[in-house]
Scaffold this motif. Structure first.
Motif, mmCIF file in Angstrom:
data_model
loop_
_atom_site.group_PDB
_atom_site.id
_atom_site.type_symbol
_atom_site.label_atom_id
_atom_site.label_comp_id
_atom_site.label_asym_id
_atom_site.label_seq_id
_atom_site.Cartn_x
_atom_site.Cartn_y
_atom_site.Cartn_z
ATOM 1 N N THR A 175 35.649 3.669 25.262
ATOM 2 C CA THR A 175 37.019 3.233 25.527
ATOM 3 C C THR A 175 37.658 4.251 26.460
ATOM 4 O OG1 THR A 175 39.062 2.410 24.491
ATOM 5 C CG2 THR A 175 38.096 4.408 23.545
ATOM 6 N N GLY A 176 38.755 3.888 27.050
ATOM 7 C CA GLY A 176 39.444 4.792 27.960
ATOM 8 C C GLY A 176 40.123 5.934 27.229
ATOM 9 N N HIS A 177 40.261 7.048 27.911
ATOM 10 C CA HIS A 177 40.816 8.259 27.315
ATOM 11 C C HIS A 177 42.283 8.125 26.912
ATOM 12 C CE1 HIS A 177 42.157 8.633 31.461
ATOM 13 N NE2 HIS A 177 42.949 9.630 31.106
ATOM 14 N N LEU A 178 43.009 7.197 27.496
ATOM 15 C CA LEU A 178 44.422 7.002 27.159
ATOM 16 C C LEU A 178 44.633 5.965 26.057
ATOM 17 C CD1 LEU A 178 45.940 6.894 30.780
ATOM 18 C CD2 LEU A 178 45.865 8.844 29.195
ATOM 19 N N SER A 179 43.575 5.339 25.620
ATOM 20 C CA SER A 179 43.666 4.256 24.635
ATOM 21 C C SER A 179 43.683 4.828 23.218
ATOM 22 C CB SER A 179 42.500 3.284 24.829
ATOM 23 O OG SER A 179 42.510 2.770 26.133
ATOM 24 N N GLU A 180 44.801 5.432 22.858
ATOM 25 C CA GLU A 180 44.918 6.147 21.581
ATOM 26 C C GLU A 180 44.686 5.260 20.367
ATOM 27 O OE1 GLU A 180 45.038 9.354 20.925
ATOM 28 O OE2 GLU A 180 44.924 9.757 23.073
ATOM 29 N N GLY A 181 45.191 4.026 20.391
ATOM 30 C CA GLY A 181 44.977 3.125 19.261
ATOM 31 C C GLY A 181 43.499 2.825 19.055
ATOM 32 N N ASN A 182 42.788 2.581 20.148
ATOM 33 C CA ASN A 182 41.349 2.327 20.064
ATOM 34 C C ASN A 182 40.616 3.542 19.502
ATOM 35 O OD1 ASN A 182 41.963 -0.077 21.332
ATOM 36 N ND2 ASN A 182 41.102 0.523 23.301
ATOM 37 N N LEU A 183 40.972 4.717 20.005
ATOM 38 C CA LEU A 183 40.316 5.941 19.554
ATOM 39 C C LEU A 183 40.576 6.189 18.071
ATOM 40 C CD1 LEU A 183 41.034 8.141 22.694
ATOM 41 C CD2 LEU A 183 38.769 7.388 21.890
ATOM 42 N N ARG A 184 41.815 5.958 17.617
ATOM 43 C CA ARG A 184 42.132 6.132 16.191
ATOM 44 C C ARG A 184 41.310 5.175 15.327
ATOM 45 N NH1 ARG A 184 47.308 6.610 17.962
ATOM 46 N NH2 ARG A 184 47.771 4.429 17.504
ATOM 47 N N LEU A 185 41.238 3.921 15.735
ATOM 48 C CA LEU A 185 40.472 2.923 14.986
ATOM 49 C C LEU A 185 39.010 3.351 14.867
ATOM 50 C CD1 LEU A 185 39.916 0.130 13.699
ATOM 51 C CD2 LEU A 185 39.663 -0.757 16.030
ATOM 52 N N CYS A 186 38.422 3.719 15.980
ATOM 53 C CA CYS A 186 37.006 4.104 15.978
ATOM 54 C C CYS A 186 36.759 5.323 15.097
ATOM 55 C CB CYS A 186 36.527 4.365 17.403
ATOM 56 S SG CYS A 186 36.534 2.885 18.427
ATOM 57 N N ARG A 187 37.605 6.313 15.209
ATOM 58 C CA ARG A 187 37.427 7.527 14.390
ATOM 59 C C ARG A 187 37.592 7.212 12.911
ATOM 60 N NH1 ARG A 187 40.617 10.505 18.993
ATOM 61 N NH2 ARG A 187 38.858 11.260 20.210
ATOM 62 N N ARG A 208 33.957 10.720 33.568
ATOM 63 C CA ARG A 208 35.042 10.444 34.509
ATOM 64 C C ARG A 208 34.605 9.342 35.464
ATOM 65 N NH1 ARG A 208 39.736 12.946 35.995
ATOM 66 N NH2 ARG A 208 40.391 12.641 38.143
ATOM 67 N N MET A 209 35.354 8.241 35.432
ATOM 68 C CA MET A 209 35.014 7.087 36.254
ATOM 69 C C MET A 209 35.715 7.162 37.615
ATOM 70 S SD MET A 209 32.941 5.739 34.220
ATOM 71 C CE MET A 209 32.548 4.207 35.039
ATOM 72 N N ASP A 210 36.964 7.596 37.616
ATOM 73 C CA ASP A 210 37.737 7.805 38.838
ATOM 74 C C ASP A 210 38.993 8.581 38.467
ATOM 75 O OD1 ASP A 210 39.598 5.852 37.865
ATOM 76 O OD2 ASP A 210 38.404 4.272 38.772
ATOM 77 N N ASP A 211 39.933 8.665 39.387
ATOM 78 C CA ASP A 211 41.125 9.484 39.155
ATOM 79 C C ASP A 211 41.933 9.062 37.936
ATOM 80 O OD1 ASP A 211 40.561 11.065 41.322
ATOM 81 O OD2 ASP A 211 41.911 10.002 42.692
ATOM 82 N N HIS A 212 41.929 7.777 37.609
ATOM 83 C CA HIS A 212 42.797 7.304 36.530
ATOM 84 C C HIS A 212 42.068 6.946 35.233
ATOM 85 C CE1 HIS A 212 41.512 3.576 38.540
ATOM 86 N NE2 HIS A 212 41.696 2.989 37.396
ATOM 87 N N LEU A 213 40.746 7.068 35.212
ATOM 88 C CA LEU A 213 40.015 6.655 34.007
ATOM 89 C C LEU A 213 38.864 7.588 33.688
ATOM 90 C CD1 LEU A 213 39.309 4.628 31.738
ATOM 91 C CD2 LEU A 213 37.969 3.370 33.434
ATOM 92 N N THR A 214 38.879 8.049 32.443
ATOM 93 C CA THR A 214 37.745 8.761 31.863
ATOM 94 C C THR A 214 37.323 7.964 30.639
ATOM 95 O OG1 THR A 214 38.522 10.917 32.616
ATOM 96 C CG2 THR A 214 36.992 10.910 30.761
ATOM 97 N N LEU A 215 36.063 7.564 30.591
ATOM 98 C CA LEU A 215 35.549 6.837 29.439
ATOM 99 C C LEU A 215 35.177 7.827 28.333
ATOM 100 C CD1 LEU A 215 33.214 4.000 30.781
ATOM 101 C CD2 LEU A 215 35.471 3.785 29.741
ATOM 102 N N VAL A 216 35.575 7.518 27.120
ATOM 103 C CA VAL A 216 35.203 8.293 25.946
ATOM 104 C C VAL A 216 34.105 7.504 25.242
ATOM 105 C CG1 VAL A 216 35.987 9.317 23.776
ATOM 106 C CG2 VAL A 216 37.567 9.174 25.737
ATOM 107 N N HIS A 217 32.917 8.095 25.149
ATOM 108 C CA HIS A 217 31.786 7.440 24.487
ATOM 109 C C HIS A 217 31.743 7.912 23.032
ATOM 110 C CE1 HIS A 217 30.114 5.863 28.263
ATOM 111 N NE2 HIS A 217 30.568 6.985 28.793
ATOM 112 N N LEU A 218 31.580 6.963 22.147
ATOM 113 C CA LEU A 218 31.577 7.252 20.707
ATOM 114 C C LEU A 218 30.363 6.617 20.039
ATOM 115 C CD1 LEU A 218 34.953 6.147 21.257
ATOM 116 C CD2 LEU A 218 34.953 7.939 19.553
#
Length: 148
Positions: A113-125, A136-146
């Motif tokens: 999920t994207g690094h700014l997607s806090e709700g997604n990250l909370r759910l997954c954790r 890092r995909m580009d200037d505005h997106l870093t993918l967080v792999h879980l």
């Protein structure tokens, strides 16, 4: 709410739901061309036919969906979507939990999920996923792999 296997005939409704759910993500990252928004109904139908696609149904309406594809001993989780008016009510949790149960042969479940997607990250954790790396995909997106 009931979790069921999606059918090929559900592809159009799932795509509509997917687009509604991902608009907020597109706005968050300033990118209206993220893959879930440009996917075709044929691609969704193929995903349903070739992998495990679950849908959450409430009063005859699909309110959520998730995909899983087995790659070796790992289930690759994708397109976890929940209708905007149903977010924060356990739909995503129910879908991921059901996917874990539907693919018992998987030794691990991977998603990103994207690094700014806090709700997604909370759910997954909350469901036991742990960050394995960032990409890092580009200037505005870093993918967080879980992984779970």
């Amino acid at each position: 709410m009931e979790i069921q296997r999606a059918l090929a005939d559900d592809a159009g409704e799932i795509l509509t739901l997917q687009r509604a759910a991902y608009v907020a993500e597109a706005q968050l990252y300033g990118d209206p061309f993220i893959p879930p928004l440009v996917e075709s109904v044929q691609q969704v139908r193929k995903a349903i036919e070739t992998g495990v696609t679950l849908k959450a149904v409430e009063d005859g309406r699909i309110v959520g969906s998730v995909r899983g594809t087995l790659s070796g001993a790992t289930c690759l989780v994708g397109r976890l979507v929940v209708a905007p008016d149903r977010q924060g009510r356990g739909v995503g949790t129910a879908l991921l939990t059901a996917l874990h149960e539907q693919v018992p042969e998987a030794a691990a479940f991977d998603l990103s999920t994207g690094h700014l997607s806090e709700g997604n990250l909370r759910l997954c954790r909350r469901l036991g996923y742990r960050e394995t790396r960032r990409e890092r995909m580009d200037d505005h997106l870093t993918l967080v792999h879980l992984r779970r």
